[in-house]
Design a protein around this motif. Sequence first.
Motif, PDB file in Angstrom:
ATOM      1  N   SER A   1      13.898   0.364  -4.326  1.00 34.80           N
ATOM      2  CA  SER A   1      14.111  -0.472  -5.399  1.00 34.80           C
ATOM      3  C   SER A   1      14.234   0.288  -7.037  1.00 34.80           C
ATOM      4  O   SER A   1      13.260   1.304  -6.889  1.00 34.80           O
TER       5      SER A   1
ATOM      6  N   LEU B   1       9.835  -6.146  -8.003  1.00 29.79           N
ATOM      7  CA  LEU B   1      10.139  -6.876  -6.738  1.00 29.79           C
ATOM      8  C   LEU B   1       8.688  -6.935  -5.959  1.00 29.79           C
ATOM      9  O   LEU B   1       8.788  -8.012  -5.167  1.00 29.79           O
TER      10      LEU B   1
ATOM     11  N   GLY C   1       6.031  -8.805  -6.300  1.00 32.66           N
ATOM     12  CA  GLY C   1       5.147 -10.146  -5.989  1.00 32.66           C
ATOM     13  C   GLY C   1       6.232 -10.913  -4.874  1.00 32.66           C
ATOM     14  O   GLY C   1       5.405 -11.860  -4.404  1.00 32.66           O
ATOM     15  N   TYR C   2       7.337 -10.863  -4.922  1.00 26.47           N
ATOM     16  CA  TYR C   2       8.267 -11.294  -4.046  1.00 26.47           C
ATOM     17  C   TYR C   2       7.778 -11.171  -2.496  1.00 26.47           C
ATOM     18  O   TYR C   2       7.894 -11.715  -1.433  1.00 26.47           O
ATOM     19  N   LEU C   3       7.402  -9.819  -2.400  1.00 31.53           N
ATOM     20  CA  LEU C   3       7.167  -9.364  -0.998  1.00 31.53           C
ATOM     21  C   LEU C   3       6.052  -9.628  -0.486  1.00 31.53           C
ATOM     22  O   LEU C   3       5.570  -9.649   0.651  1.00 31.53           O
TER      23      LEU C   3
ATOM     24  N   SER D   1       4.784 -13.160  -1.001  1.00 32.99           N
ATOM     25  CA  SER D   1       5.002 -14.582  -1.390  1.00 32.99           C
ATOM     26  C   SER D   1       4.704 -15.578  -0.119  1.00 32.99           C
ATOM     27  O   SER D   1       4.265 -16.589  -0.331  1.00 32.99           O
ATOM     28  N   ASN D   2       4.808 -14.990   1.125  1.00 33.47           N
ATOM     29  CA  ASN D   2       4.674 -15.969   2.219  1.00 33.47           C
ATOM     30  C   ASN D   2       3.160 -15.632   2.771  1.00 33.47           C
ATOM     31  O   ASN D   2       3.000 -15.980   3.877  1.00 33.47           O
TER      32      ASN D   2
ATOM     33  N   ASP E   1      -2.678 -11.234   1.591  1.00 33.25           N
ATOM     34  CA  ASP E   1      -2.211 -10.719   0.218  1.00 33.25           C
ATOM     35  C   ASP E   1      -3.151  -9.884  -0.032  1.00 33.25           C
ATOM     36  O   ASP E   1      -2.955  -8.429  -0.422  1.00 33.25           O
TER      37      ASP E   1
ATOM     38  N   ARG F   1      -2.532  -7.316  -9.714  1.00 35.16           N
ATOM     39  CA  ARG F   1      -2.582  -8.372  -8.564  1.00 35.16           C
ATOM     40  C   ARG F   1      -3.957  -8.574  -7.979  1.00 35.16           C
ATOM     41  O   ARG F   1      -4.640  -9.572  -7.394  1.00 35.16           O
TER      42      ARG F   1
END
Length: 239
Positions: free
Chosen positions: A54, A60, A62-64, A66-67, A73, A103
């Motif tokens: 990227s 990017l 935070g999106y990685l 998210s699940n 995390d 984070r």
Amino acid sequence: MSKNDIDLLNICLEDNLFCALHNALCGFEKMWHTPSPVNVWMTALGIKHKLSESKRPELLLGYLFSNMTKREDLIVGAVLIYIISAEDWNSNSSPLKDELLKRLMAHRQDLKIVFSEFRKSEEWNEQQGYFVTQTNYSDTVNTQMKVLPEGNNGVRDLVSEAISSGDNELCKTLYILLTRIDYQKGHIYEGEVKRLNNHIDEINKDSHKPLNIYNNYLANSCNFGPGSTQNGDTLYKKQ
């Protein structure tokens, strides 16, 4: 553990950073029910790979995550900061590092526990005579094919199992992991890295094939009013 699980663990154990954190990751699996050390390591490497592709990895990031559960995390993020730091010990700050640390800081007391346990694990590893060195975690693959030595049959079997499973995400994750180890070990796994890469390419090509549209009309099968543009059932088929 199954044979494939053992083969995968053996691949991970060739990485000195994974070995340094292994005891702590085992402890968190028992205490917090986080994923296994191998799964945490492979997830962190997969995220590192995506971030390296990227132009704005800090956006990017935070999106990685998210699940993931809250503690997954934290554990994966902590391993990721170790991986990033192991690449360049002289770099103290970057937009990606700053965002990742922000984070991690949100986990407060749990973060202190993680870093404390990581350090204990590192110290135990050092007492055994093993030390973490600065390492390039980029996906560097030599294009020249090499034959796997006989002692690496376990890796060959593991790759074959991943390919036959039909799980493309598993193949991608194993590719990232094996590429990393192959680079460290002088490309002894290069044939298997190439085999995985070719398989992933074939799946990706197949998923992007255009659809052919077939209009099947059977006489007297449908009744349309005057001026209707309908001409039968539409079926979509891959080429």
